[in-house]
Write a protein that holds these residues in place. Sequence first.
Motif, PDB file in Angstrom:
ATOM      1  N   PHE A 132     -12.798  46.194  14.191  1.00 50.01           N
ATOM      2  CA  PHE A 132     -13.714  45.106  14.478  1.00 50.01           C
ATOM      3  C   PHE A 132     -15.135  45.653  14.642  1.00 50.01           C
ATOM      4  O   PHE A 132     -15.337  46.739  15.166  1.00 50.01           O
ATOM      5  N   THR A 133     -16.107  44.897  14.179  1.00 53.79           N
ATOM      6  CA  THR A 133     -17.483  45.109  14.615  1.00 53.79           C
ATOM      7  C   THR A 133     -17.838  43.926  15.491  1.00 53.79           C
ATOM      8  O   THR A 133     -17.342  42.818  15.294  1.00 53.79           O
ATOM      9  N   ASN A 134     -18.706  44.165  16.451  1.00 54.95           N
ATOM     10  CA  ASN A 134     -18.936  43.132  17.452  1.00 54.95           C
ATOM     11  C   ASN A 134     -20.353  43.162  17.974  1.00 54.95           C
ATOM     12  O   ASN A 134     -21.083  44.134  17.792  1.00 54.95           O
ATOM     13  N   VAL A 135     -20.706  42.086  18.632  1.00 60.15           N
ATOM     14  CA  VAL A 135     -21.970  41.983  19.361  1.00 60.15           C
ATOM     15  C   VAL A 135     -21.636  41.642  20.799  1.00 60.15           C
ATOM     16  O   VAL A 135     -20.940  40.656  21.066  1.00 60.15           O
ATOM     17  N   ASP A 154     -15.961  23.070  29.795  1.00 57.25           N
ATOM     18  CA  ASP A 154     -15.278  24.192  29.150  1.00 57.25           C
ATOM     19  C   ASP A 154     -16.079  24.726  27.971  1.00 57.25           C
ATOM     20  O   ASP A 154     -15.542  25.031  26.908  1.00 57.25           O
ATOM     21  N   ILE A 155     -17.383  24.841  28.193  1.00 56.92           N
ATOM     22  CA  ILE A 155     -18.299  25.426  27.222  1.00 56.92           C
ATOM     23  C   ILE A 155     -19.165  26.449  27.951  1.00 56.92           C
ATOM     24  O   ILE A 155     -19.757  26.154  28.985  1.00 56.92           O
ATOM     25  N   VAL A 156     -19.218  27.659  27.403  1.00 56.72           N
ATOM     26  CA  VAL A 156     -19.977  28.755  27.999  1.00 56.72           C
ATOM     27  C   VAL A 156     -21.177  29.070  27.108  1.00 56.72           C
ATOM     28  O   VAL A 156     -21.072  29.045  25.882  1.00 56.72           O
ATOM     29  N   SER A 157     -22.302  29.375  27.717  1.00 58.02           N
ATOM     30  CA  SER A 157     -23.488  29.812  26.980  1.00 58.02           C
ATOM     31  C   SER A 157     -23.614  31.325  27.081  1.00 58.02           C
ATOM     32  O   SER A 157     -23.357  31.906  28.139  1.00 58.02           O
ATOM     33  N   ILE A 158     -24.003  31.959  25.963  1.00 58.82           N
ATOM     34  CA  ILE A 158     -24.208  33.403  25.940  1.00 58.82           C
ATOM     35  C   ILE A 158     -25.621  33.701  25.438  1.00 58.82           C
ATOM     36  O   ILE A 158     -26.251  32.874  24.790  1.00 58.82           O
ATOM     37  N   ASP A 159     -26.103  34.903  25.743  1.00 60.16           N
ATOM     38  CA  ASP A 159     -27.505  35.228  25.474  1.00 60.16           C
ATOM     39  C   ASP A 159     -27.746  35.865  24.112  1.00 60.16           C
ATOM     40  O   ASP A 159     -28.731  36.592  23.934  1.00 60.16           O
ATOM     41  N   LYS A 160     -26.904  35.610  23.139  1.00 58.64           N
ATOM     42  CA  LYS A 160     -27.124  36.080  21.776  1.00 58.64           C
ATOM     43  C   LYS A 160     -27.013  34.891  20.825  1.00 58.64           C
ATOM     44  O   LYS A 160     -26.204  33.978  21.049  1.00 58.64           O
ATOM     45  N   GLY A 161     -27.850  34.908  19.781  1.00 57.77           N
ATOM     46  CA  GLY A 161     -27.846  33.799  18.832  1.00 57.77           C
ATOM     47  C   GLY A 161     -27.980  34.268  17.404  1.00 57.77           C
ATOM     48  O   GLY A 161     -27.551  35.368  17.048  1.00 57.77           O
ATOM     49  N   ALA A 162     -28.614  33.439  16.589  1.00 59.56           N
ATOM     50  CA  ALA A 162     -28.755  33.749  15.169  1.00 59.56           C
ATOM     51  C   ALA A 162     -29.530  35.042  14.946  1.00 59.56           C
ATOM     52  O   ALA A 162     -29.231  35.803  14.018  1.00 59.56           O
ATOM     53  N   SER A 163     -30.502  35.318  15.796  1.00 60.86           N
ATOM     54  CA  SER A 163     -31.275  36.547  15.648  1.00 60.86           C
ATOM     55  C   SER A 163     -30.424  37.789  15.903  1.00 60.86           C
ATOM     56  O   SER A 163     -30.788  38.886  15.480  1.00 60.86           O
ATOM     57  N   GLY A 164     -29.295  37.621  16.586  1.00 56.35           N
ATOM     58  CA  GLY A 164     -28.382  38.733  16.835  1.00 56.35           C
ATOM     59  C   GLY A 164     -27.244  38.808  15.841  1.00 56.35           C
ATOM     60  O   GLY A 164     -26.307  39.595  16.029  1.00 56.35           O
ATOM     61  N   GLY A 190     -18.169  29.618  14.447  1.00 54.57           N
ATOM     62  CA  GLY A 190     -16.794  29.948  14.104  1.00 54.57           C
ATOM     63  C   GLY A 190     -16.364  31.349  14.464  1.00 54.57           C
ATOM     64  O   GLY A 190     -15.171  31.673  14.369  1.00 54.57           O
ATOM     65  N   MET A 191     -17.298  32.216  14.888  1.00 51.19           N
ATOM     66  CA  MET A 191     -16.927  33.592  15.219  1.00 51.19           C
ATOM     67  C   MET A 191     -16.100  33.636  16.497  1.00 51.19           C
ATOM     68  O   MET A 191     -16.402  32.950  17.467  1.00 51.19           O
ATOM     69  N   PRO A 192     -15.031  34.455  16.523  1.00 55.16           N
ATOM     70  CA  PRO A 192     -14.194  34.576  17.718  1.00 55.16           C
ATOM     71  C   PRO A 192     -14.941  35.267  18.851  1.00 55.16           C
ATOM     72  O   PRO A 192     -15.742  36.174  18.616  1.00 55.16           O
ATOM     73  N   ASN A 251     -31.842  32.264  19.845  1.00 54.73           N
ATOM     74  CA  ASN A 251     -31.701  33.297  20.868  1.00 54.73           C
ATOM     75  C   ASN A 251     -30.511  33.116  21.801  1.00 54.73           C
ATOM     76  O   ASN A 251     -30.328  33.920  22.717  1.00 54.73           O
ATOM     77  N   PHE A 252     -29.733  32.094  21.624  1.00 59.99           N
ATOM     78  CA  PHE A 252     -28.523  31.930  22.431  1.00 59.99           C
ATOM     79  C   PHE A 252     -27.517  31.084  21.659  1.00 59.99           C
ATOM     80  O   PHE A 252     -27.832  30.475  20.639  1.00 59.99           O
TER      81      PHE A 252
END
Length: 281
Positions: free
Chosen positions: A118-121, A132-142, A147-149, A167-168
């Motif tokens: 696997f490669t990951n961010v 039941d929705i979580v926000s993360i600090d990476k987006g399209a720029s990352g 659809g990514m797991p 950005n998120f």
Amino acid sequence: MNLFTWSPINKKKRNYFKILSCLIILFIFVAVLNLFSKPLKNYFYILSSPAQKTFFSAGVSTSGFLDSFLNLSDLAKENENLKKENQYLLYKISVLISNQKNTEAIFDFSNSCQEKNFTNVMASQIGFDGQDIVSIDKGASGGLSEGMPVIDQHGVIFGKIFEVYENFSKVMLISNKNSAIDVMVQRVLEDGSLQQINGVVRGSGSLSIYLDLVQVDQEIKEGDVVLSSSLEKVFPKDLLVGKITKINKDDQKPFQSAELKPFFEVENTDNLFVITNYKQP
């Protein structure tokens, strides 16, 4: 006579055109707002993300962010100096803990990635909206896309990315009521061999999940571990999902279901990993 006859009519026309102009301006404003809603949300995130991360690290969800801010403002009026001291200490502790957890998470997950190619961010949680929705600090720029797991450092499924900003991103947890993933129940038989039973894990909200569509003639037991099967071509195979806690079986029905204890822990997990190179079979 003509002046008095047409004056009210002209006045009505002027009022009509004023109302029509207001409606046209309102329509244009709404259209522009919808067109630029995503950039505006991303801009708001950039401005508020430092504060969101601090509050989330202290156990405050994004849904309660505004209320917490207002409460702190009230406390600040009573004792501004004490507030500043507490915030500074909280910030220093949060930074130290976060740095340690980041190092441990990267080390643990790198070993797992080597085994599964696997490669990951890596991304940090910045909020939980109560649906039941979580926000993360990476987006399209990352390099993230829909659809990514999303999993943790131990290979536990959290969910998948369903909305991406610059950005998120937002992650739909497997406990979301719109979530359904194909899984397999893994059991160790008396002869030491493994038995795999197919089913579907659905979200029931409030960070809860349940197992469904297991054929009634298949034997499952409390304590059995549930893994991803990759049949739905969204998640890689053999990722951890949960453990059976209670079985609901009716011999008159073709399928049985079971309550599960999910392995993911939103409150106790700071860092998540987005798998960016999963090739759907």
